[in-house]
Design a protein around this motif. Sequence first.
Motif, PDB file in Angstrom:
ATOM      1  N   GLY A  70      -6.415 -17.661  13.908  1.00  0.00           N
ATOM      2  CA  GLY A  70      -5.134 -17.890  14.470  1.00  0.00           C
ATOM      3  C   GLY A  70      -4.685 -16.349  15.165  1.00  0.00           C
ATOM      4  N   ALA A  71      -4.737 -15.516  14.297  1.00  0.00           N
ATOM      5  CA  ALA A  71      -4.265 -14.169  15.177  1.00  0.00           C
ATOM      6  C   ALA A  71      -5.179 -13.681  16.328  1.00  0.00           C
ATOM      7  CB  ALA A  71      -4.101 -13.101  14.185  1.00  0.00           C
ATOM      8  N   MET A  72      -6.302 -13.905  16.262  1.00  0.00           N
ATOM      9  CA  MET A  72      -7.269 -13.725  17.210  1.00  0.00           C
ATOM     10  C   MET A  72      -7.061 -14.583  18.608  1.00  0.00           C
ATOM     11  SD  MET A  72      -8.759 -10.792  16.286  1.00  0.00           S
ATOM     12  CE  MET A  72      -9.946 -10.726  17.645  1.00  0.00           C
ATOM     13  N   LEU A  73      -7.014 -15.856  18.205  1.00  0.00           N
ATOM     14  CA  LEU A  73      -6.564 -16.558  19.127  1.00  0.00           C
ATOM     15  C   LEU A  73      -5.070 -16.501  20.055  1.00  0.00           C
ATOM     16  CD1 LEU A  73      -7.131 -19.324  20.766  1.00  0.00           C
ATOM     17  CD2 LEU A  73      -6.060 -20.771  18.998  1.00  0.00           C
ATOM     18  N   GLY A  74      -4.249 -16.090  19.314  1.00  0.00           N
ATOM     19  CA  GLY A  74      -2.917 -15.752  19.754  1.00  0.00           C
ATOM     20  C   GLY A  74      -3.099 -14.351  20.582  1.00  0.00           C
ATOM     21  N   LEU A  75      -3.996 -13.567  20.280  1.00  0.00           N
ATOM     22  CA  LEU A  75      -4.228 -12.469  20.957  1.00  0.00           C
ATOM     23  C   LEU A  75      -4.473 -12.598  22.271  1.00  0.00           C
ATOM     24  CD1 LEU A  75      -3.965  -9.032  21.020  1.00  0.00           C
ATOM     25  CD2 LEU A  75      -6.082  -9.039  20.032  1.00  0.00           C
ATOM     26  N   ALA A  76      -5.840 -13.476  22.041  1.00  0.00           N
ATOM     27  CA  ALA A  76      -6.583 -13.829  23.239  1.00  0.00           C
ATOM     28  C   ALA A  76      -5.534 -14.607  24.283  1.00  0.00           C
ATOM     29  CB  ALA A  76      -7.620 -14.821  23.115  1.00  0.00           C
ATOM     30  N   VAL A  77      -4.836 -15.457  23.944  1.00  0.00           N
ATOM     31  CA  VAL A  77      -3.941 -16.300  24.829  1.00  0.00           C
ATOM     32  C   VAL A  77      -2.833 -15.081  25.527  1.00  0.00           C
ATOM     33  CG1 VAL A  77      -2.066 -17.967  25.155  1.00  0.00           C
ATOM     34  CG2 VAL A  77      -4.107 -18.201  23.798  1.00  0.00           C
ATOM     35  N   LEU A  78      -2.364 -14.400  24.580  1.00  0.00           N
ATOM     36  CA  LEU A  78      -1.511 -13.440  25.143  1.00  0.00           C
ATOM     37  C   LEU A  78      -1.808 -12.199  26.121  1.00  0.00           C
ATOM     38  CD1 LEU A  78       1.558 -12.016  24.929  1.00  0.00           C
ATOM     39  CD2 LEU A  78       0.606 -10.493  22.987  1.00  0.00           C
ATOM     40  N   SER A  79      -3.288 -11.967  25.849  1.00  0.00           N
ATOM     41  CA  SER A  79      -4.022 -11.177  26.736  1.00  0.00           C
ATOM     42  C   SER A  79      -4.095 -11.675  28.089  1.00  0.00           C
ATOM     43  CB  SER A  79      -5.324 -10.664  26.232  1.00  0.00           C
ATOM     44  OG  SER A  79      -5.056 -10.085  24.936  1.00  0.00           O
ATOM     45  N   VAL A  80      -4.345 -13.062  28.005  1.00  0.00           N
ATOM     46  CA  VAL A  80      -4.577 -13.812  29.574  1.00  0.00           C
ATOM     47  C   VAL A  80      -3.162 -13.812  30.018  1.00  0.00           C
ATOM     48  CG1 VAL A  80      -5.171 -16.161  30.305  1.00  0.00           C
ATOM     49  CG2 VAL A  80      -6.619 -15.248  28.490  1.00  0.00           C
ATOM     50  N   VAL A  81      -2.287 -14.228  29.568  1.00  0.00           N
ATOM     51  CA  VAL A  81      -0.955 -14.391  30.190  1.00  0.00           C
ATOM     52  C   VAL A  81      -0.445 -12.802  30.740  1.00  0.00           C
ATOM     53  CG1 VAL A  81       1.595 -14.762  29.436  1.00  0.00           C
ATOM     54  CG2 VAL A  81      -0.246 -16.217  28.568  1.00  0.00           C
ATOM     55  N   VAL A  82      -0.692 -11.912  29.886  1.00  0.00           N
ATOM     56  CA  VAL A  82      -0.658 -10.607  30.415  1.00  0.00           C
ATOM     57  C   VAL A  82      -1.426 -10.163  31.741  1.00  0.00           C
ATOM     58  CG1 VAL A  82      -0.594  -7.891  29.883  1.00  0.00           C
ATOM     59  CG2 VAL A  82       0.628  -9.395  28.267  1.00  0.00           C
ATOM     60  N   VAL A  83      -2.583 -10.413  31.633  1.00  0.00           N
ATOM     61  CA  VAL A  83      -3.449 -10.200  32.809  1.00  0.00           C
ATOM     62  C   VAL A  83      -3.157 -10.619  34.064  1.00  0.00           C
ATOM     63  CG1 VAL A  83      -5.875 -10.228  33.714  1.00  0.00           C
ATOM     64  CG2 VAL A  83      -5.471  -9.417  31.471  1.00  0.00           C
ATOM     65  N   LEU A  84      -2.801 -12.421  33.853  1.00  0.00           N
ATOM     66  CA  LEU A  84      -2.232 -13.099  34.680  1.00  0.00           C
ATOM     67  C   LEU A  84      -1.041 -12.678  35.388  1.00  0.00           C
ATOM     68  CD1 LEU A  84      -2.840 -16.708  33.569  1.00  0.00           C
ATOM     69  CD2 LEU A  84      -4.242 -15.555  35.536  1.00  0.00           C
ATOM     70  N   ALA A  85      -0.076 -12.154  34.527  1.00  0.00           N
ATOM     71  CA  ALA A  85       1.152 -11.628  34.959  1.00  0.00           C
ATOM     72  C   ALA A  85       1.096 -10.549  35.817  1.00  0.00           C
ATOM     73  CB  ALA A  85       2.195 -11.255  33.818  1.00  0.00           C
ATOM     74  N   ILE A  86       0.371  -9.551  35.332  1.00  0.00           N
ATOM     75  CA  ILE A  86       0.087  -8.289  36.077  1.00  0.00           C
ATOM     76  C   ILE A  86      -0.571  -8.551  37.250  1.00  0.00           C
ATOM     77  CG2 ILE A  86      -1.447  -6.037  35.978  1.00  0.00           C
ATOM     78  CD1 ILE A  86      -0.928  -6.120  33.058  1.00  0.00           C
ATOM     79  N   PHE A  87      -1.618  -9.371  37.642  1.00  0.00           N
ATOM     80  CA  PHE A  87      -2.304  -9.552  38.851  1.00  0.00           C
ATOM     81  C   PHE A  87      -2.005 -10.964  39.386  1.00  0.00           C
ATOM     82  CE2 PHE A  87      -5.211  -7.010  36.110  1.00  0.00           C
ATOM     83  CZ  PHE A  87      -5.158  -5.764  37.009  1.00  0.00           C
ATOM     84  N   GLY A 137       7.621 -29.260  47.023  1.00  0.00           N
ATOM     85  CA  GLY A 137       6.666 -29.058  47.353  1.00  0.00           C
ATOM     86  C   GLY A 137       5.767 -27.599  47.228  1.00  0.00           C
ATOM     87  N   ARG A 138       6.607 -26.952  46.220  1.00  0.00           N
ATOM     88  CA  ARG A 138       5.885 -25.777  45.660  1.00  0.00           C
ATOM     89  C   ARG A 138       4.847 -25.619  44.525  1.00  0.00           C
ATOM     90  NH1 ARG A 138      11.882 -23.379  44.488  1.00  0.00           N
ATOM     91  NH2 ARG A 138      11.717 -25.049  43.161  1.00  0.00           N
ATOM     92  N   ASP A 139       3.693 -25.060  44.790  1.00  0.00           N
ATOM     93  CA  ASP A 139       2.572 -25.223  43.701  1.00  0.00           C
ATOM     94  C   ASP A 139       3.039 -24.799  42.646  1.00  0.00           C
ATOM     95  OD1 ASP A 139      -0.172 -25.304  42.718  1.00  0.00           O
ATOM     96  OD2 ASP A 139      -0.071 -23.389  43.002  1.00  0.00           O
ATOM     97  N   MET A 140       2.853 -25.723  41.238  1.00  0.00           N
ATOM     98  CA  MET A 140       3.230 -25.361  39.993  1.00  0.00           C
ATOM     99  C   MET A 140       2.362 -24.284  39.152  1.00  0.00           C
ATOM    100  SD  MET A 140       5.816 -27.060  39.636  1.00  0.00           S
ATOM    101  CE  MET A 140       6.210 -26.817  37.912  1.00  0.00           C
ATOM    102  N   VAL A 141       1.126 -24.325  39.742  1.00  0.00           N
ATOM    103  CA  VAL A 141       0.230 -23.166  38.915  1.00  0.00           C
ATOM    104  C   VAL A 141       0.808 -21.788  39.459  1.00  0.00           C
ATOM    105  CG1 VAL A 141      -1.716 -21.977  39.011  1.00  0.00           C
ATOM    106  CG2 VAL A 141      -1.810 -24.574  38.745  1.00  0.00           C
ATOM    107  N   SER A 142       1.084 -21.582  40.802  1.00  0.00           N
ATOM    108  CA  SER A 142       1.598 -20.342  41.298  1.00  0.00           C
ATOM    109  C   SER A 142       2.799 -20.020  40.680  1.00  0.00           C
ATOM    110  CB  SER A 142       1.645 -20.567  42.883  1.00  0.00           C
ATOM    111  OG  SER A 142       0.310 -20.814  43.356  1.00  0.00           O
ATOM    112  N   ARG A 143       3.763 -20.866  40.561  1.00  0.00           N
ATOM    113  CA  ARG A 143       4.948 -20.705  39.961  1.00  0.00           C
ATOM    114  C   ARG A 143       4.957 -20.398  38.611  1.00  0.00           C
ATOM    115  NH1 ARG A 143       9.521 -21.520  42.893  1.00  0.00           N
ATOM    116  NH2 ARG A 143      10.728 -22.177  41.439  1.00  0.00           N
ATOM    117  N   LEU A 144       3.986 -20.953  37.667  1.00  0.00           N
ATOM    118  CA  LEU A 144       4.052 -20.536  36.235  1.00  0.00           C
ATOM    119  C   LEU A 144       3.393 -19.249  36.226  1.00  0.00           C
ATOM    120  CD1 LEU A 144       2.163 -23.636  34.825  1.00  0.00           C
ATOM    121  CD2 LEU A 144       4.448 -22.763  34.262  1.00  0.00           C
TER     122      LEU A 144
END
Length: 159
Positions: free
Chosen positions: A30-47, A86-93
Amino acid sequence: MPADAALVEATAPPASPLRAFVSAFSENRGAMLGLAVLSVVVVLAIFAEIVAPYPPNEQFREFVRLPPVWSKGGDWRFLLGTDGLGRDMVSRLIHGARVSLFIGLAVMLVSGVVGTALGLIATWFGGLVDVVITRVMDLLMAVPGLVLAILIVAVLGPN
């Protein structure tokens, strides 16, 4: 010779606290899954500027309230559909992840500073000050946040 190897292994220094933490953390799925999800969110936010398919406020008037792609009437250009403007939800997320991470880090920082300050004050003065701070913190921890917000609004009024 095997007895010497067992002796060397038995006298090896214990693992450092950091190494022990990493070992225990990596064993918890569970901790590894949480770390993976957090890492993906951080990378998406940065880029976000690179990864997001559209700017977060760009409007596509011909695609207002478009459903997600898996629903009837969905469009592959807008995976999660569009909102009422009419704004894209993926981009807004993806762009919204920046704000969410900033708020989370700011709350964590302020909580750490205030908690440390209150702890130091309670320790320094002791006695009645310590008891009052401890009881107020016990009350805040015992009462859920929503109930506390309702209580504050009831006491202070809706304004």
